[in-house]
Design a protein around this motif. Structure first.
Motif, mmCIF file in Angstrom:
data_model
loop_
_atom_site.group_PDB
_atom_site.id
_atom_site.type_symbol
_atom_site.label_atom_id
_atom_site.label_comp_id
_atom_site.label_asym_id
_atom_site.label_seq_id
_atom_site.Cartn_x
_atom_site.Cartn_y
_atom_site.Cartn_z
ATOM 1 N N ARG A 188 0.787 -1.224 0.000
ATOM 2 C CA ARG A 188 0.000 0.000 0.000
ATOM 3 C C ARG A 188 0.828 1.287 0.000
ATOM 4 O O ARG A 188 0.335 2.320 -0.449
ATOM 5 N N MET A 189 2.050 1.247 0.537
ATOM 6 C CA MET A 189 2.775 2.487 0.770
ATOM 7 C C MET A 189 4.267 2.229 0.950
ATOM 8 O O MET A 189 4.708 1.080 0.958
ATOM 9 N N THR A 190 5.019 3.307 1.100
ATOM 10 C CA THR A 190 6.445 3.213 1.389
ATOM 11 C C THR A 190 6.641 3.074 2.901
ATOM 12 O O THR A 190 6.077 3.844 3.675
ATOM 13 N N VAL A 191 7.432 2.085 3.297
ATOM 14 C CA VAL A 191 7.634 1.800 4.715
ATOM 15 C C VAL A 191 9.126 1.673 4.988
ATOM 16 O O VAL A 191 9.868 1.064 4.213
ATOM 17 N N VAL A 192 9.563 2.262 6.097
ATOM 18 C CA VAL A 192 10.936 2.090 6.593
ATOM 19 C C VAL A 192 10.832 1.621 8.034
ATOM 20 O O VAL A 192 10.181 2.268 8.859
ATOM 21 N N THR A 193 11.449 0.495 8.340
ATOM 22 C CA THR A 193 11.393 -0.027 9.704
ATOM 23 C C THR A 193 12.784 -0.362 10.202
ATOM 24 O O THR A 193 13.610 -0.906 9.467
ATOM 25 N N VAL A 194 13.039 -0.003 11.450
ATOM 26 C CA VAL A 194 14.297 -0.347 12.110
ATOM 27 C C VAL A 194 14.108 -1.668 12.842
ATOM 28 O O VAL A 194 13.077 -1.899 13.480
ATOM 29 N N SER A 195 15.105 -2.534 12.749
ATOM 30 C CA SER A 195 15.031 -3.792 13.476
ATOM 31 C C SER A 195 16.411 -4.193 13.957
ATOM 32 O O SER A 195 17.379 -4.150 13.188
#
Length: 270
Positions: A188-195
């Motif tokens: 659905r969209m642009t996502v940036v996640t820290v892990s």
């Protein structure tokens, strides 16, 4: 020359806390409709990257662009979910109330409209929590609370969603539910996640940014074990991206042969 189609662009960015350099000559782009996982050791600069994207910090050198502009001016188009639950869980509000709070940037007074409430319910449905809309927020599990906060971040229809360790301190059932939601958001969209743990992002992301003061981005299909190993200072498990792979965790004295099924999660920990 910066590509104006990028959602986020870093160009030769350096940033220090006093005399300690947190990031050095970092350059990368986040393209529209991608899902980028930022991985690396504690203190490697992951959260600092998010703060620079949001304009909460300014680079000592280099340039950060967010949605083709200064992060300070464009961050209102970003949904952000913090690692910590910065919310008084004893405060008497419903789940729907918490999601509606995500509209506070656009509303300074007056009651929420019918359209606002419909939008909030749509985001709760996406998070799988619409049946909990009238429940007290304080009664939810940790994983449910995090999904509510993701729904809150989505209620303003942001162009970019940033998540800092979305599965931190969450039980296994809660992690699975968050992973399911993230896979849906991927479409659905642009996502940036820290892990902190590559295992939490490896089967969802389209790109991986390995960060340890420096940074290296790879499309997920081109990610090599040496890239992750370098980011973690050589003290993590090695993963070979084949159907038959061997995982070797340096914290143990033995190798663990692992038959990797398609789309199976791969356990890579510090």
């Amino acid at each position: 020359m910066t590509d104006t189609s990028n959602v986020v662009s870093f160009r030769d960015v350096c940033f220090s806390y006093g005399e300690r350099e947190a990031l050095h000559n970092v350059s990368f782009d986040v393209v529209p409709n991608s899902f980028m996982g930022i991985v690396g050791p504690n203190g490697g600069g992951k959260t600092t990257l998010l703060r620079l994207i949001l304009g909460l910090e300014k680079p000592d050198r280099g340039e950060v662009l967010l949605l083709n502009g200064s992060p300070v001016k464009t961050r209102n188009q970003v949904g952000y979910v913090n690692q910590q639950l910065d919310f008084d869980v004893a405060f008497p509000v419903t789940v729907q109330d918490v999601v509606l709070m995500g509209l506070s940037g656009k509303r300074s007074w007056g009651a929420y409209s019918k359209k606002d409430k419909i939008t909030a319910m749509q985001k709760l449905e996406l998070a799988g929590l619409d049946e909990n809309a009238e429940r007290p927020f304080s009664q939810l599990s940790g994983g449910q609370k995090k999904r509510v906060l993701i729904a809150q971040a989505l209620v303003e229809e942001p162009s970019l969603l940033l998540l800092d360790e979305p599965t931190a301190n969450i039980d296994m059932e809660g992690e699975r539910a968050i992973h399911t939601l993230l896979r849906e958001l991927k479409n659905r969209m642009t996502v940036v996640t820290v892990s902190h743990n590559v295992n939490t992002v490896i089967n969802t992301v389209t790109h991986v940014l390995c960060v340890n003061v420096g940074a290296h981005m790879s499309p997920i299909e081109d990610l090599h074990p040496e890239t992750i190993q370098k980011a973690y200072g050589g003290e993590i498990a090695l993963l070979h991206h084949q159907h038959n792979c061997t995982i070797f965790d340096r914290s143990h004295s033995h190798q663990i042969p692992h038959k990797a099924e398609p789309n199976a999660e791969k356990d890579i920990r510090e």
